[in-house]
Scaffold this motif. Structure first.
Motif, PDB file in Angstrom:
ATOM      1  N   UNK A  29       0.979  -1.359   0.069  1.00 12.58           N
ATOM      2  CA  UNK A  29       0.258  -0.079   0.057  1.00 12.58           C
ATOM      3  C   UNK A  29       0.669   1.699   0.055  1.00 12.58           C
ATOM      4  N   UNK A  30       0.286   2.201  -1.266  1.00 17.46           N
ATOM      5  CA  UNK A  30       0.827   3.206  -1.279  1.00 17.46           C
ATOM      6  C   UNK A  30       0.453   4.477  -0.558  1.00 17.46           C
ATOM      7  N   UNK A  31       0.228   5.612  -0.260  1.00 15.32           N
ATOM      8  CA  UNK A  31      -1.023   6.298  -0.039  1.00 15.32           C
ATOM      9  C   UNK A  31      -0.393   7.357  -0.100  1.00 15.32           C
ATOM     10  N   UNK A  32      -0.922   8.282  -0.859  1.00  7.50           N
ATOM     11  CA  UNK A  32      -0.596   9.228  -1.850  1.00  7.50           C
ATOM     12  C   UNK A  32      -1.921  10.671  -2.174  1.00  7.50           C
ATOM     13  N   UNK A  33      -1.721  11.628  -2.194  1.00 10.05           N
ATOM     14  CA  UNK A  33      -3.042  12.965  -1.747  1.00 10.05           C
ATOM     15  C   UNK A  33      -2.610  13.674  -2.415  1.00 10.05           C
ATOM     16  N   UNK A  80      -5.273  17.707  -3.802  1.00  4.15           N
ATOM     17  CA  UNK A  80      -6.580  18.276  -2.954  1.00  4.15           C
ATOM     18  C   UNK A  80      -7.415  17.534  -3.034  1.00  4.15           C
ATOM     19  N   UNK A  81      -8.255  16.448  -3.607  1.00  2.00           N
ATOM     20  CA  UNK A  81      -9.419  16.093  -3.168  1.00  2.00           C
ATOM     21  C   UNK A  81      -9.025  14.507  -1.814  1.00  2.00           C
ATOM     22  N   UNK A  82      -8.090  14.491  -1.386  1.00  2.63           N
ATOM     23  CA  UNK A  82      -8.031  14.002  -0.245  1.00  2.63           C
ATOM     24  C   UNK A  82      -6.741  12.690  -0.634  1.00  2.63           C
ATOM     25  N   UNK A  83      -6.945  11.648   0.539  1.00  5.71           N
ATOM     26  CA  UNK A  83      -5.827  10.544   0.416  1.00  5.71           C
ATOM     27  C   UNK A  83      -6.603   9.649  -0.901  1.00  5.71           C
ATOM     28  N   UNK A  84      -6.252   9.093  -1.208  1.00  3.51           N
ATOM     29  CA  UNK A  84      -6.206   7.519  -2.539  1.00  3.51           C
ATOM     30  C   UNK A  84      -5.130   6.895  -1.106  1.00  3.51           C
ATOM     31  N   UNK A  85      -5.470   5.428  -1.781  1.00  8.58           N
ATOM     32  CA  UNK A  85      -4.503   3.929  -1.894  1.00  8.58           C
ATOM     33  C   UNK A  85      -3.879   3.402  -3.128  1.00  8.58           C
ATOM     34  N   UNK A  86      -3.296   3.329  -3.442  1.00  8.94           N
ATOM     35  CA  UNK A  86      -1.831   3.351  -4.779  1.00  8.94           C
ATOM     36  C   UNK A  86      -1.878   1.106  -3.928  1.00  8.94           C
ATOM     37  N   UNK A  87      -1.898   0.316  -4.703  1.00 10.77           N
ATOM     38  CA  UNK A  87      -1.440  -1.120  -4.028  1.00 10.77           C
ATOM     39  C   UNK A  87      -0.864  -1.613  -5.477  1.00 10.77           C
ATOM     40  N   UNK A  88      -0.112  -1.502  -5.907  1.00  2.70           N
ATOM     41  CA  UNK A  88       1.336  -2.174  -6.254  1.00  2.70           C
ATOM     42  C   UNK A  88       2.148  -3.955  -5.544  1.00  2.70           C
ATOM     43  N   UNK A  89       2.481  -4.287  -6.588  1.00  4.63           N
ATOM     44  CA  UNK A  89       4.005  -5.342  -6.120  1.00  4.63           C
ATOM     45  C   UNK A  89       5.196  -4.641  -5.178  1.00  4.63           C
ATOM     46  N   UNK A  90       4.258  -5.620  -4.173  1.00  3.31           N
ATOM     47  CA  UNK A  90       6.287  -5.360  -3.417  1.00  3.31           C
ATOM     48  C   UNK A  90       7.547  -4.302  -3.653  1.00  3.31           C
ATOM     49  N   UNK A  91       7.840  -5.503  -5.590  1.00  5.97           N
ATOM     50  CA  UNK A  91       8.920  -4.900  -5.710  1.00  5.97           C
ATOM     51  C   UNK A  91       9.410  -3.697  -6.608  1.00  5.97           C
ATOM     52  N   UNK A  92       7.700  -3.400  -6.664  1.00  4.40           N
ATOM     53  CA  UNK A  92       7.465  -1.967  -7.743  1.00  4.40           C
ATOM     54  C   UNK A  92       7.797  -0.569  -6.688  1.00  4.40           C
ATOM     55  N   UNK A  93       7.716   0.520  -7.404  1.00  2.90           N
ATOM     56  CA  UNK A  93       7.171   1.663  -6.991  1.00  2.90           C
ATOM     57  C   UNK A  93       6.301   2.096  -7.251  1.00  2.90           C
ATOM     58  N   UNK A 143       1.903   8.631 -14.109  1.00  4.59           N
ATOM     59  CA  UNK A 143       1.231   7.263 -14.562  1.00  4.59           C
ATOM     60  C   UNK A 143      -0.299   7.445 -14.380  1.00  4.59           C
ATOM     61  N   UNK A 144      -0.460   8.071 -12.830  1.00  8.51           N
ATOM     62  CA  UNK A 144      -1.703   8.881 -11.491  1.00  8.51           C
ATOM     63  C   UNK A 144      -2.058   9.997 -12.707  1.00  8.51           C
ATOM     64  N   UNK A 145      -1.462  11.074 -12.694  1.00 10.77           N
ATOM     65  CA  UNK A 145      -2.164  11.970 -13.320  1.00 10.77           C
ATOM     66  C   UNK A 145      -2.236  11.862 -14.474  1.00 10.77           C
ATOM     67  N   UNK A 146      -2.172  11.201 -15.347  1.00 12.18           N
ATOM     68  CA  UNK A 146      -2.179  11.075 -16.963  1.00 12.18           C
ATOM     69  C   UNK A 146      -3.605   9.693 -16.453  1.00 12.18           C
ATOM     70  N   UNK A 147      -3.668   8.649 -15.960  1.00  8.95           N
ATOM     71  CA  UNK A 147      -4.668   7.952 -16.215  1.00  8.95           C
ATOM     72  C   UNK A 147      -5.631   8.912 -15.055  1.00  8.95           C
ATOM     73  N   UNK A 148      -6.426   9.415 -14.222  1.00  4.84           N
ATOM     74  CA  UNK A 148      -7.188  10.099 -13.595  1.00  4.84           C
ATOM     75  C   UNK A 148      -6.720  11.542 -13.382  1.00  4.84           C
ATOM     76  N   UNK A 197      -0.928  14.085  -7.393  1.00  2.56           N
ATOM     77  CA  UNK A 197      -0.753  13.599  -6.640  1.00  2.56           C
ATOM     78  C   UNK A 197       0.383  13.980  -6.056  1.00  2.56           C
ATOM     79  N   UNK A 198       0.827  13.538  -4.427  1.00  2.07           N
ATOM     80  CA  UNK A 198       2.029  13.595  -4.143  1.00  2.07           C
ATOM     81  C   UNK A 198       1.948  12.161  -3.197  1.00  2.07           C
ATOM     82  N   UNK A 199       3.082  12.089  -2.517  1.00  5.16           N
ATOM     83  CA  UNK A 199       2.737  11.094  -1.512  1.00  5.16           C
ATOM     84  C   UNK A 199       2.906  11.633  -0.727  1.00  5.16           C
TER      85      UNK A 199
END
Length: 157
Positions: free
Chosen positions: A46-50, A52-65, A70-75, A79-81
């Motif tokens: 679990x990686x937590x980002x935020x 101006x709309x609030x917090x979100x969780x991004x779930x990724x594999x343990x060996x990834x970052x 990609x979040x900016x483009x898709x959504x 976001x920032x951490x």
């Protein structure tokens, strides 16, 4: 505490069979994978980002970052951490740095990396640094039903 109360409640509400895997105290998903003798890419992190709309969780594999771009483009969000202090407030029943990847259970908007959707077995933090939760891939996908999926991470190895 072997499992965070919020996580345990979510698993029970969904009727998910799980096993707890005890291991020596660790400080990262990489260390947890080694200590528990599981593949690092089978750990859901679990990686937590935020923004101006609030917090979100991004779930990724343990060996990834997380790839913020990609979040900016898709959504179309900037976001920032989140800080450790913010994360500690969001997950009061978890030890710092041991957040389970169950954002919906904690009331967070959640995004799931596609690389985790094909695994037969998934492991993740239980809320402390001494236990991993093991569920089937099918159960993990059911727990993440309805969350947005995409390619939100990268692996530099």
């Amino acid at each position: 505490m072997t499992i965070a109360a919020t996580l345990k409640k979510a698993l029970e509400q969904h009727g998910v069979h799980y096993a707890l895997i005890a291991h020596p105290k660790t400080a990262s998903s990489r260390e947890s994978a080694r200590a528990a003798h599981v593949y690092e890419d089978h750990i859901a992190k679990a990686v937590i980002v935020k923004d101006d709309q609030g917090y979100a969780m991004v779930i990724i594999p343990g060996d990834h970052w997380v790839k913020l771009e990609a979040l900016h483009k898709a959504l179309d969000r900037d976001f920032e951490f989140a800080t450790e202090e913010e994360i500690t407030r969001l997950f009061p029943d978890c030890h710092p740095g041991a957040v389970p990847p169950m954002g919906v259970a904690y009331g967070l908007e959640t995004y799931l990396d596609d690389d985790l959707t094909t695994l037969a077995n998934v492991y993740f933090e239980s809320g402390n640094h001494r236990h991993l939760v093991h569920v089937s891939g099918e159960a993990f996908r059911a727990l993440c039903a309805g969350v947005r999926r995409g390619h939100f991470s990268h692996n530099d190895t």
